[in-house]
Scaffold this motif. Sequence first.
Motif, PDB file in Angstrom:
ATOM      1  N   PRO A  41       0.813  -1.219   0.000  1.00  0.00           N
ATOM      2  CA  PRO A  41       0.000   0.000   0.000  1.00  0.00           C
ATOM      3  C   PRO A  41       0.850   1.274   0.000  1.00  0.00           C
ATOM      4  O   PRO A  41       1.838   1.375   0.720  1.00  0.00           O
ATOM      5  CB  PRO A  41      -0.794  -0.097   1.308  1.00  0.00           C
ATOM      6  N   ILE A  43       0.249   5.253   0.561  1.00  0.00           N
ATOM      7  CA  ILE A  43      -0.779   6.086   1.178  1.00  0.00           C
ATOM      8  C   ILE A  43      -0.306   7.538   1.222  1.00  0.00           C
ATOM      9  O   ILE A  43       0.833   7.813   1.603  1.00  0.00           O
ATOM     10  CB  ILE A  43      -1.055   5.595   2.620  1.00  0.00           C
ATOM     11  N   GLU A 113       6.073  -2.696   4.739  1.00  0.00           N
ATOM     12  CA  GLU A 113       4.671  -3.124   4.684  1.00  0.00           C
ATOM     13  C   GLU A 113       3.771  -2.034   4.133  1.00  0.00           C
ATOM     14  O   GLU A 113       2.709  -2.309   3.594  1.00  0.00           O
ATOM     15  CB  GLU A 113       4.194  -3.541   6.072  1.00  0.00           C
ATOM     16  N   TYR A 114       4.183  -0.778   4.300  1.00  0.00           N
ATOM     17  CA  TYR A 114       3.437   0.388   3.816  1.00  0.00           C
ATOM     18  C   TYR A 114       4.438   1.448   3.377  1.00  0.00           C
ATOM     19  O   TYR A 114       5.576   1.469   3.840  1.00  0.00           O
ATOM     20  CB  TYR A 114       2.600   1.051   4.926  1.00  0.00           C
ATOM     21  N   PHE A 116       3.881   5.583   3.435  1.00  0.00           N
ATOM     22  CA  PHE A 116       2.910   6.639   3.705  1.00  0.00           C
ATOM     23  C   PHE A 116       3.536   8.004   3.464  1.00  0.00           C
ATOM     24  O   PHE A 116       4.731   8.120   3.250  1.00  0.00           O
ATOM     25  CB  PHE A 116       2.335   6.516   5.138  1.00  0.00           C
TER      26      PHE A 116
END
Length: 156
Positions: A41, A43, A113-114, A116
């Motif tokens: 992801p 973001i 994992e992300y 942002f």
Amino acid sequence: MMTNLIIFLVLMTLGYLAGQVAERKHYKSIIQREKRFSGLPVIASRFPPTDKLFNQCLVSGNTVISVDYFKRFIAALRNLLGGRVTSYESLLDRARRESLLRMQAQAYAMGAEYVFNVKYETASISKGRKNAIGSVEVLAYGTALIASDSGTGREI
């Protein structure tokens, strides 16, 4: 006079065809890699998820894409008539998507994992007469969140 016009038209046609082939090939590559990194992801939020403890690391991806002569010619015509310069829209779309993919690849290799707080910076690189756009540069950057207990990373 007529010979010059024919040469111009032939060169413009060749430029158009070569540009279309290169653009289609690049889009195909982009789509394949977007599918590959769809599980990571990205973001735009300034606030990271708080479900567990993460290490943070800055990641970035940079792309410079050149304008082909056909697009430059069409853009010059559009500037005379006014309106959207659609010939440059695909150029910017490709540069943004490529930069984001390069940033994701860096984050993925770190075991993130992300990602942002993703931001873009765009700049035109001038070249030639009258500071006409020669290339466009896009930088995508963000903060990768790596689980505190994760390993050293993954193979890309």
